[in-house]
Motif scaffolding. Structure first.
Motif, PDB file in Angstrom:
ATOM      1  N   UNK A   1       0.894  -1.050   0.017  1.00  0.00           N
ATOM      2  CA  UNK A   1       0.081   0.020   0.024  1.00  0.00           C
ATOM      3  C   UNK A   1       0.850   1.387   0.143  1.00  0.00           C
ATOM      4  N   UNK A   2       0.380   2.374  -0.373  1.00  0.00           N
ATOM      5  CA  UNK A   2       1.011   3.644  -0.249  1.00  0.00           C
ATOM      6  C   UNK A   2       0.980   4.239   0.827  1.00  0.00           C
ATOM      7  N   UNK A   3      -0.009   3.514   1.746  1.00  0.00           N
ATOM      8  CA  UNK A   3      -0.063   4.327   3.240  1.00  0.00           C
ATOM      9  C   UNK A   3       0.731   3.276   4.305  1.00  0.00           C
ATOM     10  N   UNK A   4       1.052   4.082   5.420  1.00  0.00           N
ATOM     11  CA  UNK A   4       1.499   3.467   6.425  1.00  0.00           C
ATOM     12  C   UNK A   4       0.730   3.048   7.444  1.00  0.00           C
ATOM     13  N   UNK A   5      -0.576   3.380   7.404  1.00  0.00           N
ATOM     14  CA  UNK A   5      -1.333   2.828   8.527  1.00  0.00           C
ATOM     15  C   UNK A   5      -1.816   1.526   8.141  1.00  0.00           C
ATOM     16  N   UNK A   6      -2.011   0.755   9.408  1.00  0.00           N
ATOM     17  CA  UNK A   6      -2.367  -0.767   9.211  1.00  0.00           C
ATOM     18  C   UNK A   6      -3.613  -1.088   8.692  1.00  0.00           C
ATOM     19  N   UNK A   7      -4.655  -0.157   8.800  1.00  0.00           N
ATOM     20  CA  UNK A   7      -5.783  -0.460   8.175  1.00  0.00           C
ATOM     21  C   UNK A   7      -6.053  -0.012   6.920  1.00  0.00           C
ATOM     22  N   UNK A   8      -5.308   0.522   5.997  1.00  0.00           N
ATOM     23  CA  UNK A   8      -5.208   0.969   4.829  1.00  0.00           C
ATOM     24  C   UNK A   8      -4.443  -0.055   4.136  1.00  0.00           C
ATOM     25  N   UNK A   9      -4.694  -1.526   4.140  1.00  0.00           N
ATOM     26  CA  UNK A   9      -4.202  -2.371   3.334  1.00  0.00           C
ATOM     27  C   UNK A   9      -5.117  -3.295   2.899  1.00  0.00           C
ATOM     28  N   UNK A  10      -4.576  -4.188   1.961  1.00  0.00           N
ATOM     29  CA  UNK A  10      -5.731  -5.141   1.331  1.00  0.00           C
ATOM     30  C   UNK A  10      -6.031  -4.781  -0.294  1.00  0.00           C
ATOM     31  N   UNK A  11      -6.946  -5.289  -0.668  1.00  0.00           N
ATOM     32  CA  UNK A  11      -7.459  -5.370  -2.124  1.00  0.00           C
ATOM     33  C   UNK A  11      -7.551  -4.098  -2.455  1.00  0.00           C
ATOM     34  N   UNK A  12      -7.984  -3.088  -1.880  1.00  0.00           N
ATOM     35  CA  UNK A  12      -8.235  -1.521  -2.213  1.00  0.00           C
ATOM     36  C   UNK A  12      -7.033  -0.856  -1.987  1.00  0.00           C
ATOM     37  N   UNK A  13      -6.072  -1.392  -1.818  1.00  0.00           N
ATOM     38  CA  UNK A  13      -4.829  -0.529  -1.268  1.00  0.00           C
ATOM     39  C   UNK A  13      -3.559  -0.981  -2.014  1.00  0.00           C
ATOM     40  N   UNK A  14      -3.332  -2.286  -1.814  1.00  0.00           N
ATOM     41  CA  UNK A  14      -2.013  -3.148  -2.376  1.00  0.00           C
ATOM     42  C   UNK A  14      -1.766  -2.835  -3.853  1.00  0.00           C
ATOM     43  N   UNK A  15      -0.716  -2.294  -4.189  1.00  0.00           N
ATOM     44  CA  UNK A  15      -0.610  -1.986  -5.547  1.00  0.00           C
ATOM     45  C   UNK A  15       0.074  -3.319  -6.293  1.00  0.00           C
ATOM     46  N   UNK A  16      -0.252  -3.526  -7.564  1.00  0.00           N
ATOM     47  CA  UNK A  16       0.270  -4.749  -8.039  1.00  0.00           C
ATOM     48  C   UNK A  16       1.748  -4.809  -8.532  1.00  0.00           C
ATOM     49  N   UNK A  17       2.294  -5.832  -8.260  1.00  0.00           N
ATOM     50  CA  UNK A  17       3.764  -5.823  -8.772  1.00  0.00           C
ATOM     51  C   UNK A  17       4.004  -6.422 -10.224  1.00  0.00           C
ATOM     52  N   UNK A  18       2.773  -6.741 -10.944  1.00  0.00           N
ATOM     53  CA  UNK A  18       2.860  -7.152 -12.158  1.00  0.00           C
ATOM     54  C   UNK A  18       2.593  -5.964 -12.975  1.00  0.00           C
ATOM     55  N   UNK A  19       3.210  -5.816 -14.071  1.00  0.00           N
ATOM     56  CA  UNK A  19       3.011  -4.645 -15.131  1.00  0.00           C
ATOM     57  C   UNK A  19       2.397  -5.103 -16.101  1.00  0.00           C
ATOM     58  N   UNK A  20       1.149  -4.904 -16.409  1.00  0.00           N
ATOM     59  CA  UNK A  20       0.207  -5.173 -17.403  1.00  0.00           C
ATOM     60  C   UNK A  20      -0.367  -3.869 -18.258  1.00  0.00           C
ATOM     61  N   UNK A  21      -0.260  -3.969 -19.454  1.00  0.00           N
ATOM     62  CA  UNK A  21      -1.096  -2.825 -20.219  1.00  0.00           C
ATOM     63  C   UNK A  21      -1.665  -3.311 -21.356  1.00  0.00           C
ATOM     64  N   UNK A  22      -2.768  -2.691 -21.795  1.00  0.00           N
ATOM     65  CA  UNK A  22      -3.256  -2.975 -23.186  1.00  0.00           C
ATOM     66  C   UNK A  22      -3.950  -1.591 -23.567  1.00  0.00           C
ATOM     67  N   UNK A  23      -3.438  -1.243 -24.872  1.00  0.00           N
ATOM     68  CA  UNK A  23      -3.761   0.025 -25.240  1.00  0.00           C
ATOM     69  C   UNK A  23      -3.784   0.112 -27.013  1.00  0.00           C
ATOM     70  N   UNK A  24      -4.376   1.081 -27.274  1.00  0.00           N
ATOM     71  CA  UNK A  24      -4.677   1.574 -28.785  1.00  0.00           C
ATOM     72  C   UNK A  24      -4.119   2.986 -28.878  1.00  0.00           C
ATOM     73  N   UNK A  25      -3.337   3.205 -29.921  1.00  0.00           N
ATOM     74  CA  UNK A  25      -3.014   4.591 -30.147  1.00  0.00           C
ATOM     75  C   UNK A  25      -3.266   5.036 -31.872  1.00  0.00           C
ATOM     76  N   UNK A  26      -3.523   6.151 -31.828  1.00  0.00           N
ATOM     77  CA  UNK A  26      -3.697   6.566 -33.413  1.00  0.00           C
ATOM     78  C   UNK A  26      -2.590   7.787 -33.621  1.00  0.00           C
ATOM     79  N   UNK A  27      -2.141   7.952 -34.544  1.00  0.00           N
ATOM     80  CA  UNK A  27      -1.321   9.059 -35.106  1.00  0.00           C
ATOM     81  C   UNK A  27      -1.077   9.402 -36.285  1.00  0.00           C
ATOM     82  N   UNK A  28      -0.309  10.273 -36.598  1.00  0.00           N
ATOM     83  CA  UNK A  28       0.316  10.750 -37.989  1.00  0.00           C
ATOM     84  C   UNK A  28       1.829  11.068 -37.919  1.00  0.00           C
ATOM     85  N   UNK A  29       2.515  10.761 -39.087  1.00  0.00           N
ATOM     86  CA  UNK A  29       3.901  10.872 -39.211  1.00  0.00           C
ATOM     87  C   UNK A  29       4.246  11.340 -40.546  1.00  0.00           C
ATOM     88  N   UNK A  30       5.742  11.248 -40.606  1.00  0.00           N
ATOM     89  CA  UNK A  30       6.081  12.074 -41.806  1.00  0.00           C
ATOM     90  C   UNK A  30       7.819  11.417 -42.227  1.00  0.00           C
TER      91      UNK A  30
END
Length: 221
Positions: free
Chosen positions: A192-221
């Protein structure tokens, strides 16, 4: 004479290389990213902009900047319970982040046309989570003050996602699209980003897995 011919040949080769290079500007939307270890990645999304550059017909690099639009489903905006010391607090949690990513790519075919590519990425993500207290209850039925819970709390953390990227991108020249996914490890996750013991768990602990899915549009030259 030989030296002059060598210099002329080098200059010509360098000029051809420059002409072969392409650049582009991309608009990223939507992008979905795994943030919490115990929460779905599909309940928030990001948008941003980026820069692409092809060094030759196979090797490319890029820089992206994205921001999180926050929770977009009604269920995630509802209060949730935080139990501690025999009391239960009702909090509303909000979070946001801004991320910068450097990426590389190797195309399996000439990238002057639509091609599949694989590469690596390294990023920096500035994450912030804020907690706003609604009320505190006692299981005996008596409600009083805030108890040990702060009325408002905010914490920040810098995360470093790193890993591999796979995608399918069109030619930079003119208009192009890029459908991509990233998978790796998030340095600084797992807690968790917090130090308080009650701010822990599913709504607080950040993932160690980095996973991303995305779509981008652009123009080039």
């Amino acid at each position: 004479m030989i030296a002059r011919n060598v210099l002329l040949g080098t200059a010509l080769a360098f000029s051809v290389t420059l002409l072969a290079q392409s650049s582009g500007i991309r608009f990223i939307f939507p992008e979905f990213t795994k943030v919490y270890s115990g929460k779905s990645m599909w309940k928030s999304y990001q948008f941003g902009m980026g820069y692409d550059h092809d060094f030759n017909d196979r090797i490319s690099m890029g820089l992206d900047a994205v921001i999180d639009l926050g929770r977009v489903t009604e269920s995630d905006s509802r209060p949730f319970e935080v139990p501690y010391a025999g009391l239960t607090a009702e909090y509303i949690s909000t979070d946001r982040f801004i991320a910068f990513t450097y990426r590389t790519a190797y195309s399996f075919s000439d990238n002057s046309e639509a091609s599949l590519y694989v590469g690596s990425y390294f990023g920096v993500r500035a994450f912030t989570q804020k907690m706003d207290l609604i009320y505190v209850t006692d299981p005996t039925g008596f409600s009083y003050g805030n108890g040990p819970f702060p009325q408002q709390e905010e914490a920040k953390k810098t995360l470093l996602p790193i890993g591999l990227r796979l995608g399918f991108r069109g030619s930079l020249e003119g208009g192009f699209a890029d459908l991509y996914t990233q998978l790796g490890y998030t340095i600084g996750g797992g807690e968790s980003v917090f130090t308080q013991p009650y701010f822990k768990g599913d709504g607080f602990d950040l993932s160690t897995m980095s996973f991303t899915l995305g779509l981008a549009y652009g123009f080039g030259w």
